[in-house]
Design a protein around this motif. Sequence first.
Motif, short mmCIF file in Angstrom:
data_model
loop_
_atom_site.label_atom_id
_atom_site.label_comp_id
_atom_site.label_asym_id
_atom_site.label_seq_id
_atom_site.Cartn_x
_atom_site.Cartn_y
_atom_site.Cartn_z
N GLU A 57 -3.00 0.10 14.25
CA GLU A 57 -1.28 0.48 14.26
C GLU A 57 -1.19 0.52 12.66
O GLU A 57 0.06 0.54 12.36
N TRP A 58 -2.26 0.80 11.84
CA TRP A 58 -1.92 0.91 10.53
C TRP A 58 -2.61 2.21 9.76
O TRP A 58 -3.47 2.95 10.23
N ARG A 59 -1.96 2.55 8.92
CA ARG A 59 -2.40 4.05 8.22
C ARG A 59 -2.31 3.37 6.62
O ARG A 59 -1.95 2.57 6.07
N THR A 61 -1.70 5.58 2.50
CA THR A 61 -1.27 6.78 1.94
C THR A 61 -1.50 6.64 0.20
O THR A 61 -1.44 5.58 0.05
N ALA A 76 -1.40 0.51 2.38
CA ALA A 76 -1.23 0.41 3.96
C ALA A 76 0.10 0.36 4.26
O ALA A 76 0.86 -0.45 3.70
N SER A 78 2.34 -0.08 8.17
CA SER A 78 2.53 -0.31 9.65
C SER A 78 3.06 1.28 10.13
O SER A 78 4.32 1.54 9.62
N THR A 79 2.83 1.58 11.45
CA THR A 79 3.12 2.77 12.20
C THR A 79 4.44 2.12 12.77
O THR A 79 5.11 3.03 13.34
N THR A 83 8.38 5.00 9.18
CA THR A 83 7.26 5.82 8.32
C THR A 83 7.74 6.75 7.40
O THR A 83 7.49 7.00 6.28
N ARG A 118 -10.71 2.74 5.65
CA ARG A 118 -10.13 2.19 6.83
C ARG A 118 -9.30 1.14 6.48
O ARG A 118 -9.31 0.64 5.22
#
Length: 137
Positions: A57-59, A61, A76, A78-79, A83, A118
């Motif tokens: 549930e994390w991305r 940028t 990092a 959280s979705t 967002t 990641r």
Amino acid sequence: MKRLTFSAVFFVVLVVAMACEKQSMIGSPEAESLLLERLHHEIDSLASSYPCDDAAEWRFTAVGEKPCGGPAGYVAYSTGMDTAVFLHKVEIYTQRQRSYNAKWNVVSDCLFLTPPSRVVCQDRKAKLVWDAEAASQ
């Protein structure tokens, strides 16, 4: 009466001097740097306000821009958050840092920061991970 007049004049001169000093800070590299720091802190605070229980549930940028180009770092997020708002705030920060770098002729190393491989959850906090394989490519 003379003592009161002298005190009043001294007070007025002091206030004017302080106002001039504060005015000279506006538009200075120091003042603009403080604004950038505050915005970066706001981005970090917002990102870290979400617990990391599931790394899926994390991305991440890129955030900021080095004077030679390329990202200054990565964050990092959280979705589970809004967002669009978060990424817009990151873009504003990046644009302001780009402008700051150009305006004040900032220099730094020109090393390219590779993106993380990641996001993992550690103690309910998101951590960016750079795998050795990805870093050597």
